[in-house]
Enzyme design. Structure first.
Site, PDB file in Angstrom:
ATOM      1  N   TYR A  66       0.836  -1.212   0.000  1.00  0.00           N
ATOM      2  CA  TYR A  66       0.000   0.000   0.000  1.00  0.00           C
ATOM      3  C   TYR A  66       0.870   1.262   0.000  1.00  0.00           C
ATOM      4  O   TYR A  66       0.696   2.148  -0.837  1.00  0.00           O
ATOM      5  CB  TYR A  66      -0.904  -0.017   1.226  1.00  0.00           C
ATOM      6  CG  TYR A  66      -1.893   1.116   1.296  1.00  0.00           C
ATOM      7  CD1 TYR A  66      -2.997   1.167   0.443  1.00  0.00           C
ATOM      8  CD2 TYR A  66      -1.753   2.127   2.241  1.00  0.00           C
ATOM      9  CE1 TYR A  66      -3.916   2.204   0.516  1.00  0.00           C
ATOM     10  CE2 TYR A  66      -2.663   3.169   2.325  1.00  0.00           C
ATOM     11  CZ  TYR A  66      -3.745   3.201   1.465  1.00  0.00           C
ATOM     12  OH  TYR A  66      -4.653   4.228   1.543  1.00  0.00           O
ATOM     13  N   GLY A  70       2.918   1.357  -3.152  1.00  0.00           N
ATOM     14  CA  GLY A  70       1.986   1.460  -4.273  1.00  0.00           C
ATOM     15  C   GLY A  70       1.478   2.875  -4.443  1.00  0.00           C
ATOM     16  O   GLY A  70       1.399   3.412  -5.568  1.00  0.00           O
ATOM     17  N   ASN A  93      -5.798   9.902   8.627  1.00  0.00           N
ATOM     18  CA  ASN A  93      -6.861   9.056   9.178  1.00  0.00           C
ATOM     19  C   ASN A  93      -8.223   9.747   9.117  1.00  0.00           C
ATOM     20  O   ASN A  93      -8.394  10.831   9.663  1.00  0.00           O
ATOM     21  CB  ASN A  93      -6.548   8.702  10.637  1.00  0.00           C
ATOM     22  CG  ASN A  93      -5.368   7.777  10.770  1.00  0.00           C
ATOM     23  OD1 ASN A  93      -4.257   8.125  10.370  1.00  0.00           O
ATOM     24  ND2 ASN A  93      -5.575   6.608  11.333  1.00  0.00           N
ATOM     25  N   ARG A 150      -9.332  -0.528  11.214  1.00  0.00           N
ATOM     26  CA  ARG A 150      -8.603   0.635  11.705  1.00  0.00           C
ATOM     27  C   ARG A 150      -9.104   1.030  13.088  1.00  0.00           C
ATOM     28  O   ARG A 150     -10.145   0.587  13.548  1.00  0.00           O
ATOM     29  CB  ARG A 150      -8.717   1.781  10.702  1.00  0.00           C
ATOM     30  CG  ARG A 150      -7.833   1.569   9.475  1.00  0.00           C
ATOM     31  CD  ARG A 150      -8.060   2.576   8.387  1.00  0.00           C
ATOM     32  NE  ARG A 150      -9.315   2.351   7.678  1.00  0.00           N
ATOM     33  CZ  ARG A 150      -9.679   3.006   6.588  1.00  0.00           C
ATOM     34  NH1 ARG A 150      -8.883   3.940   6.094  1.00  0.00           N
ATOM     35  NH2 ARG A 150     -10.826   2.743   5.997  1.00  0.00           N
ATOM     36  N   SER A 174     -12.929   2.414  14.118  1.00  0.00           N
ATOM     37  CA  SER A 174     -13.973   1.398  13.986  1.00  0.00           C
ATOM     38  C   SER A 174     -13.727   0.234  14.950  1.00  0.00           C
ATOM     39  O   SER A 174     -14.664  -0.282  15.565  1.00  0.00           O
ATOM     40  CB  SER A 174     -14.048   0.886  12.541  1.00  0.00           C
ATOM     41  OG  SER A 174     -12.785   0.403  12.109  1.00  0.00           O
ATOM     42  N   PHE A 211     -12.282   0.254  17.929  1.00  0.00           N
ATOM     43  CA  PHE A 211     -12.617   0.625  19.308  1.00  0.00           C
ATOM     44  C   PHE A 211     -14.123   0.736  19.503  1.00  0.00           C
ATOM     45  O   PHE A 211     -14.671   0.288  20.518  1.00  0.00           O
ATOM     46  CB  PHE A 211     -11.949   1.950  19.671  1.00  0.00           C
ATOM     47  CG  PHE A 211     -10.470   1.856  19.941  1.00  0.00           C
ATOM     48  CD1 PHE A 211      -9.789   0.641  19.836  1.00  0.00           C
ATOM     49  CD2 PHE A 211      -9.741   2.978  20.307  1.00  0.00           C
ATOM     50  CE1 PHE A 211      -8.426   0.558  20.078  1.00  0.00           C
ATOM     51  CE2 PHE A 211      -8.382   2.901  20.570  1.00  0.00           C
ATOM     52  CZ  PHE A 211      -7.718   1.698  20.448  1.00  0.00           C
ATOM     53  N   ASP A 248       1.907   0.542  23.670  1.00  0.00           N
ATOM     54  CA  ASP A 248       1.533   1.083  24.980  1.00  0.00           C
ATOM     55  C   ASP A 248       0.465   2.163  24.904  1.00  0.00           C
ATOM     56  O   ASP A 248       0.040   2.695  25.935  1.00  0.00           O
ATOM     57  CB  ASP A 248       2.768   1.601  25.712  1.00  0.00           C
ATOM     58  CG  ASP A 248       3.446   2.768  24.989  1.00  0.00           C
ATOM     59  OD1 ASP A 248       2.894   3.271  23.984  1.00  0.00           O
ATOM     60  OD2 ASP A 248       4.541   3.175  25.427  1.00  0.00           O
ATOM     61  N   ARG A 291       1.629  10.567  13.847  1.00  0.00           N
ATOM     62  CA  ARG A 291       0.998  10.928  12.574  1.00  0.00           C
ATOM     63  C   ARG A 291       0.152  12.179  12.792  1.00  0.00           C
ATOM     64  O   ARG A 291      -0.834  12.152  13.522  1.00  0.00           O
ATOM     65  CB  ARG A 291       0.161   9.767  12.061  1.00  0.00           C
ATOM     66  CG  ARG A 291      -0.364   9.903  10.659  1.00  0.00           C
ATOM     67  CD  ARG A 291       0.714  10.053   9.609  1.00  0.00           C
ATOM     68  NE  ARG A 291       1.635   8.948   9.463  1.00  0.00           N
ATOM     69  CZ  ARG A 291       1.352   7.787   8.882  1.00  0.00           C
ATOM     70  NH1 ARG A 291       0.148   7.552   8.434  1.00  0.00           N
ATOM     71  NH2 ARG A 291       2.276   6.864   8.757  1.00  0.00           N
TER      72      ARG A 291
END
Length: 349
Positions: free
Chosen positions: A172, A175, A201, A213, A216, A218, A233, A304
């Site tokens: 991914y 790509g 995200n 991901r 969704s 959680f 952690d 991120r």
């Protein structure tokens, strides 16, 4: 009080999520391809383009896209669905092309990494050749994954990234990096009008329960009383953009002057640890789920967060929906989905 009641009770008037308003019809209707149009992001984009008065052709091979995401759009005579894999060439005279075709969650794109790479590279090549033949403007939905596990924080578009070229995520990550190269070379050599955005995200209604991901995962775990699974952690960070804000960014980028090719980051610069997200989901759902920890997957990014200065300056774009507001609608989506009979739920997976 059930979980929906608790969520709505927590939401004061100023914290109610913003619904996307129906845009005014444009002066000129365009014929637009949305590749991956039955997916989470693609279906929201198709809906918005139809509301704006355009003719929309949804291309999807339905590997991860769902018919139910676009079923409500089939009442429009300006909407057409074509089952097609963009790894194979396609021909149709259109004005604009949005390339959103490719599984975006690690569990899905790692199922068939060779096809994932083909979708990114051959699929982009086929759509770029179509754009070149027809004179269409084309937008590539690239990804923050091109930055890999970044050594620069927040990530700015000029950063070249830190990507493992042969790890489990590389089909991914690499790509999408190769797809960007194709887009810019088609622009330089053949003068194709290209637009490249890098998506951070994104979450919201129409995500699949098995998306894989973190948002969704959680929410589904909290609503079903399972343990909340944190990899590592929980100190690693992510930035979460609500789908309505992202779609607005797509539209602004597509409508920008030809000189703005990108790449342009689209994401919410609000930064949260994974542990903070888990606690917020537990609190909003009223769940009694416990948090458990598993080893961090290979090449999982530690940080991120997008630098969106370019999007703000050139597109006048910035996200408006904060995480708490967006989670209200997303939790509601999953609650309604999980309440369906087992057969219907299986069809949504």
């Amino acid at each position: 009080m059930n979980y929906l009641g608790k969520i709505r009770a927590q939401s004061s008037a100023e914290a109610i999520y913003r619904r996307r308003s129906s845009p005014q019809k444009t002066q000129k209707s365009k014929k637009i391809i949305v590749a991956g149009g039955a997916g989470f992001l693609g279906s929201h984009l198709c809906e918005t383009l139809l509301q704006a008065g355009h003719q929309v052709v949804c291309l999807d091979n339905f590997s991860t896209g769902l018919r139910r995401n676009i079923a409500h759009l089939e009442r429009f005579d300006t909407f057409k669905v074509i089952a097609h894999d963009i790894v194979q060439p396609f021909d149709l005279k259109v004005d604009e092309i949005y390339n959103l075709a490719c599984p975006a969650s690690p569990p899905h794109y790692q199922l068939d990494p060779i096809h994932t790479t083909k979708t990114c590279v051959l699929g982009s090549l086929n759509l770029l050749e179509l754009a070149s033949r027809t004179g269409a403007r084309i937008l590539q939905a690239s990804t923050s994954e091109v930055y890999g596990d970044p050594n620069v924080h927040p990530q700015i578009e000029s950063y070249w990234g830190n990507v493992n070229p042969f790890g489990p995520r590389s089909c991914y990550d690499e790509g999408k990096r190769c797809a960007e190269t194709l887009f810019f070379d088609f622009h330089k050599k053949l003068q194709v009008e290209v637009k490249v955005v890098r998506i951070f995200n994104t979450y919201g209604p129409r995500m699949r329960p098995d998306d894989g991901r973190v948002v969704s995962n959680f929410i589904v775990q909290a609503l079903t009383g399972q343990d909340i699974t944190i990899y590592g952690d929980g100190s690693q960070t992510r930035s979460f953009c609500f789908v309505d804000d992202l779609v607005e960014g797509f539209l602004r980028m597509m409508a920008s002057p030809p000189s703005l090719t990108g790449p342009v980051n689209l994401g919410n610069p609000g930064e949260f640890t994974i542990g903070e997200l888990a606690e917020q989901v537990i609190g909003m759902t009223g769940s009694r789920s416990k948090i458990i920890h598993h080893p961090l997957p290979t090449d999982d990014p530690r940080q991120r967060r997008p630098d969106i200065s370019l999007a703000t300056q050139e597109l006048g774009w910035r996200p408006h929906v904060d995480l708490a507001q967006g989670l209200v609608q997303t939790i509601d989506h999953f609650g309604r989905l999980l309440a369906r009979p087992t057969r219907e739920l299986a069809e949504a997976m």
